[in-house]
Design a protein around this motif. Structure first.
Motif, PDB file in Angstrom:
ATOM      1  N   VAL A 126      32.275 -44.089 -89.926  1.00 59.01           N
ATOM      2  CA  VAL A 126      33.269 -44.664 -90.831  1.00 59.01           C
ATOM      3  C   VAL A 126      34.330 -45.447 -90.076  1.00 59.01           C
ATOM      4  O   VAL A 126      34.696 -46.555 -90.469  1.00 59.01           O
ATOM      5  CB  VAL A 126      33.930 -43.542 -91.668  1.00 59.01           C
ATOM      6  N   SER A 127      34.813 -44.872 -88.983  1.00 61.66           N
ATOM      7  CA  SER A 127      35.934 -45.466 -88.247  1.00 61.66           C
ATOM      8  C   SER A 127      35.450 -46.346 -87.100  1.00 61.66           C
ATOM      9  O   SER A 127      34.242 -46.541 -86.901  1.00 61.66           O
ATOM     10  CB  SER A 127      36.836 -44.351 -87.715  1.00 61.66           C
ATOM     11  N   ALA A 128      36.401 -46.853 -86.332  1.00 59.64           N
ATOM     12  CA  ALA A 128      36.076 -47.686 -85.169  1.00 59.64           C
ATOM     13  C   ALA A 128      35.316 -46.857 -84.130  1.00 59.64           C
ATOM     14  O   ALA A 128      35.376 -45.624 -84.129  1.00 59.64           O
ATOM     15  CB  ALA A 128      37.365 -48.236 -84.565  1.00 59.64           C
ATOM     16  N   PRO A 129      34.594 -47.529 -83.226  1.00 57.05           N
ATOM     17  CA  PRO A 129      33.784 -46.800 -82.236  1.00 57.05           C
ATOM     18  C   PRO A 129      34.560 -45.792 -81.409  1.00 57.05           C
ATOM     19  O   PRO A 129      34.003 -44.778 -80.980  1.00 57.05           O
ATOM     20  CB  PRO A 129      33.222 -47.930 -81.361  1.00 57.05           C
ATOM     21  N   THR A 130      35.840 -46.055 -81.172  1.00 55.61           N
ATOM     22  CA  THR A 130      36.632 -45.154 -80.329  1.00 55.61           C
ATOM     23  C   THR A 130      37.334 -44.049 -81.122  1.00 55.61           C
ATOM     24  O   THR A 130      38.037 -43.228 -80.543  1.00 55.61           O
ATOM     25  CB  THR A 130      37.691 -45.959 -79.561  1.00 55.61           C
ATOM     26  N   VAL A 131      37.134 -44.023 -82.431  1.00 56.91           N
ATOM     27  CA  VAL A 131      37.771 -43.018 -83.292  1.00 56.91           C
ATOM     28  C   VAL A 131      36.736 -41.977 -83.682  1.00 56.91           C
ATOM     29  O   VAL A 131      35.654 -42.309 -84.160  1.00 56.91           O
ATOM     30  CB  VAL A 131      38.373 -43.668 -84.548  1.00 56.91           C
ATOM     31  N   ARG A 132      37.081 -40.713 -83.504  1.00 57.06           N
ATOM     32  CA  ARG A 132      36.161 -39.619 -83.822  1.00 57.06           C
ATOM     33  C   ARG A 132      36.203 -39.316 -85.321  1.00 57.06           C
ATOM     34  O   ARG A 132      37.251 -39.002 -85.872  1.00 57.06           O
ATOM     35  CB  ARG A 132      36.544 -38.370 -83.019  1.00 57.06           C
ATOM     36  N   ASP A 133      35.037 -39.400 -85.973  1.00 61.63           N
ATOM     37  CA  ASP A 133      34.933 -39.079 -87.398  1.00 61.63           C
ATOM     38  C   ASP A 133      34.603 -37.612 -87.632  1.00 61.63           C
ATOM     39  O   ASP A 133      35.020 -37.028 -88.636  1.00 61.63           O
ATOM     40  CB  ASP A 133      33.844 -39.935 -88.059  1.00 61.63           C
ATOM     41  N   VAL A 134      33.807 -37.027 -86.727  1.00 61.47           N
ATOM     42  CA  VAL A 134      33.339 -35.654 -86.877  1.00 61.47           C
ATOM     43  C   VAL A 134      33.841 -34.844 -85.681  1.00 61.47           C
ATOM     44  O   VAL A 134      33.542 -35.172 -84.529  1.00 61.47           O
ATOM     45  CB  VAL A 134      31.799 -35.588 -86.946  1.00 61.47           C
ATOM     46  N   GLN A 135      34.594 -33.794 -85.949  1.00 63.84           N
ATOM     47  CA  GLN A 135      35.091 -32.954 -84.866  1.00 63.84           C
ATOM     48  C   GLN A 135      33.929 -32.234 -84.177  1.00 63.84           C
ATOM     49  O   GLN A 135      33.027 -31.719 -84.835  1.00 63.84           O
ATOM     50  CB  GLN A 135      36.081 -31.927 -85.406  1.00 63.84           C
ATOM     51  N   ASP A 136      33.967 -32.197 -82.870  1.00 57.32           N
ATOM     52  CA  ASP A 136      32.920 -31.528 -82.100  1.00 57.32           C
ATOM     53  C   ASP A 136      33.240 -30.040 -82.024  1.00 57.32           C
ATOM     54  O   ASP A 136      33.821 -29.547 -81.059  1.00 57.32           O
ATOM     55  CB  ASP A 136      32.834 -32.134 -80.696  1.00 57.32           C
ATOM     56  N   VAL A 137      32.838 -29.313 -83.055  1.00 55.30           N
ATOM     57  CA  VAL A 137      33.170 -27.889 -83.133  1.00 55.30           C
ATOM     58  C   VAL A 137      32.474 -27.076 -82.044  1.00 55.30           C
ATOM     59  O   VAL A 137      32.866 -25.931 -81.778  1.00 55.30           O
ATOM     60  CB  VAL A 137      32.790 -27.311 -84.514  1.00 55.30           C
ATOM     61  N   TYR A 138      31.485 -27.667 -81.383  1.00 60.34           N
ATOM     62  CA  TYR A 138      30.745 -26.933 -80.359  1.00 60.34           C
ATOM     63  C   TYR A 138      31.563 -26.745 -79.074  1.00 60.34           C
ATOM     64  O   TYR A 138      31.168 -25.970 -78.205  1.00 60.34           O
ATOM     65  CB  TYR A 138      29.441 -27.648 -80.040  1.00 60.34           C
ATOM     66  N   VAL A 139      32.676 -27.448 -78.933  1.00 61.13           N
ATOM     67  CA  VAL A 139      33.490 -27.298 -77.722  1.00 61.13           C
ATOM     68  C   VAL A 139      34.776 -26.519 -77.990  1.00 61.13           C
ATOM     69  O   VAL A 139      35.583 -26.337 -77.085  1.00 61.13           O
ATOM     70  CB  VAL A 139      33.832 -28.673 -77.102  1.00 61.13           C
ATOM     71  N   TYR A 140      34.956 -26.055 -79.234  1.00 58.63           N
ATOM     72  CA  TYR A 140      36.176 -25.327 -79.579  1.00 58.63           C
ATOM     73  C   TYR A 140      35.948 -23.816 -79.531  1.00 58.63           C
ATOM     74  O   TYR A 140      34.819 -23.332 -79.607  1.00 58.63           O
ATOM     75  CB  TYR A 140      36.644 -25.715 -80.985  1.00 58.63           C
ATOM     76  N   THR A 141      37.044 -23.083 -79.422  1.00 62.22           N
ATOM     77  CA  THR A 141      36.967 -21.629 -79.495  1.00 62.22           C
ATOM     78  C   THR A 141      36.711 -21.209 -80.943  1.00 62.22           C
ATOM     79  O   THR A 141      36.858 -22.009 -81.883  1.00 62.22           O
ATOM     80  CB  THR A 141      38.271 -20.982 -79.021  1.00 62.22           C
ATOM     81  N   VAL A 142      36.355 -19.932 -81.124  1.00 60.16           N
ATOM     82  CA  VAL A 142      36.104 -19.420 -82.470  1.00 60.16           C
ATOM     83  C   VAL A 142      37.340 -19.587 -83.347  1.00 60.16           C
ATOM     84  O   VAL A 142      37.241 -19.995 -84.515  1.00 60.16           O
ATOM     85  CB  VAL A 142      35.687 -17.935 -82.400  1.00 60.16           C
ATOM     86  N   GLN A 143      38.525 -19.306 -82.808  1.00 61.54           N
ATOM     87  CA  GLN A 143      39.752 -19.435 -83.590  1.00 61.54           C
ATOM     88  C   GLN A 143      40.039 -20.887 -83.937  1.00 61.54           C
ATOM     89  O   GLN A 143      40.471 -21.206 -85.058  1.00 61.54           O
ATOM     90  CB  GLN A 143      40.938 -18.840 -82.836  1.00 61.54           C
TER      91      GLN A 143
END
Length: 263
Positions: A126-143
């Motif tokens: 949806v956004s420009a190439p340098t803008v993240r549309d989907v958060q990469d939940v695989y690199v976040y902690t459970v909280q």
């Protein structure tokens, strides 16, 4: 509620499938979620339809042969599954990565799909190439995931997640395999097909997009862009839900989806 678990062979690929309920089949597609416990949304849908919930290749008990390595492969496998059900055009419901698969199916062979429901789906840019549309939940902690993906972070305990207390042994290995399998198709680029946005104009079936109002993994604005790219598609926001309305608001979501499928 007792679900029947079985193995169905689709184009030579053995897929684990859960089924329950009577009436017209509704195929429900998820991404890397465990098949046990089943989301309460599935139970609610099985009260009105024959809910058919296959695990994608490489997820849970499903095989992942070496030749299945693109999103196109997943889309054609999904269409082949609809043929095996031998029920004419079939309603398809997809969440997240499963929604992406469902959309890719619809742009290729709409004759096999009766109605299409997409829930907090990924798959487009949806956004420009340098803008993240989907958060990469695989690199976040459970909280951190709980705060991004849930309206009420305390409710996040309902969904099993690597790093969560008590998730270990076979369950952990299955979760990691599921995640690895999905990322095989969605890593580069991350969670979208650069051509899908344009191809969505090919969708010819009644379509409705459902979105958790508090989704911060894939925001409602992203959902609106998805809806607007599909001719005639509708949009419904689900209050009190984040990225997983099938866990947080299963009854409200099932009622909304059922109303659409029966309209």
């Amino acid at each position: 509620m007792t679900w029947l678990s079985e193995t169905m062979e689709v184009d030579g690929v053995k897929l684990g499938v859960r089924q329950h309920g009577d009436g017209a089949p509704v195929v429900i597609l998820y991404g890397d979620q465990l098949d046990k416990p089943a989301p309460p949304f599935d139970d609610a849908m099985a009260k009105h339809f024959r809910a058919v919930v296959p695990s994608l290749p490489g997820v849970n008990q499903s095989e992942l042969p070496s030749w299945v390595d693109t999103m196109e492969d997943l889309a054609f496998l999904g269409l082949d599954l609809l043929e095996i059900l031998d029920a004419g055009p079939v309603d398809v419901v997809g969440h997240g990565f499963g929604g992406w698969v469902a959309a890719e199916m619809a742009v290729r062979a709409h004759q096999q799909i009766r109605r299409l429901a997409l829930i907090d789906s990924v798959g487009i840019k949806v956004s420009a190439p340098t803008v993240r549309d989907v958060q990469d939940v695989y690199v976040y902690t459970v909280q951190e995931v709980a705060e991004l993906a849930w309206h009420d972070p305390a409710a996040a305990k309902a969904l099993r997640w690597p790093g969560m207390e008590g998730v270990e042994g076979k369950e952990l290995l299955t979760l990691l395999r599921n995640r690895q399998s999905v990322l095989k198709f969605a890593w580069r680029p991350f969670m979208y097909n650069p051509k899908l946005m344009r191809r969505l104009a090919r969708v010819r079936v009644p379509t409705h997009v459902f979105w958790g109002e508090s989704d911060r993994v894939v925001t409602p604005d992203y959902g609106r862009a998805l809806q607007q790219a599909i001719p005639g598609a509708g949009f419904t926001a689900i209050p009190g839900a984040g990225h997983y309305p099938h866990w947080e608001q299963p009854k409200a979501l099932a009622q909304a989806v059922t109303t659409f499928l029966e309209s």
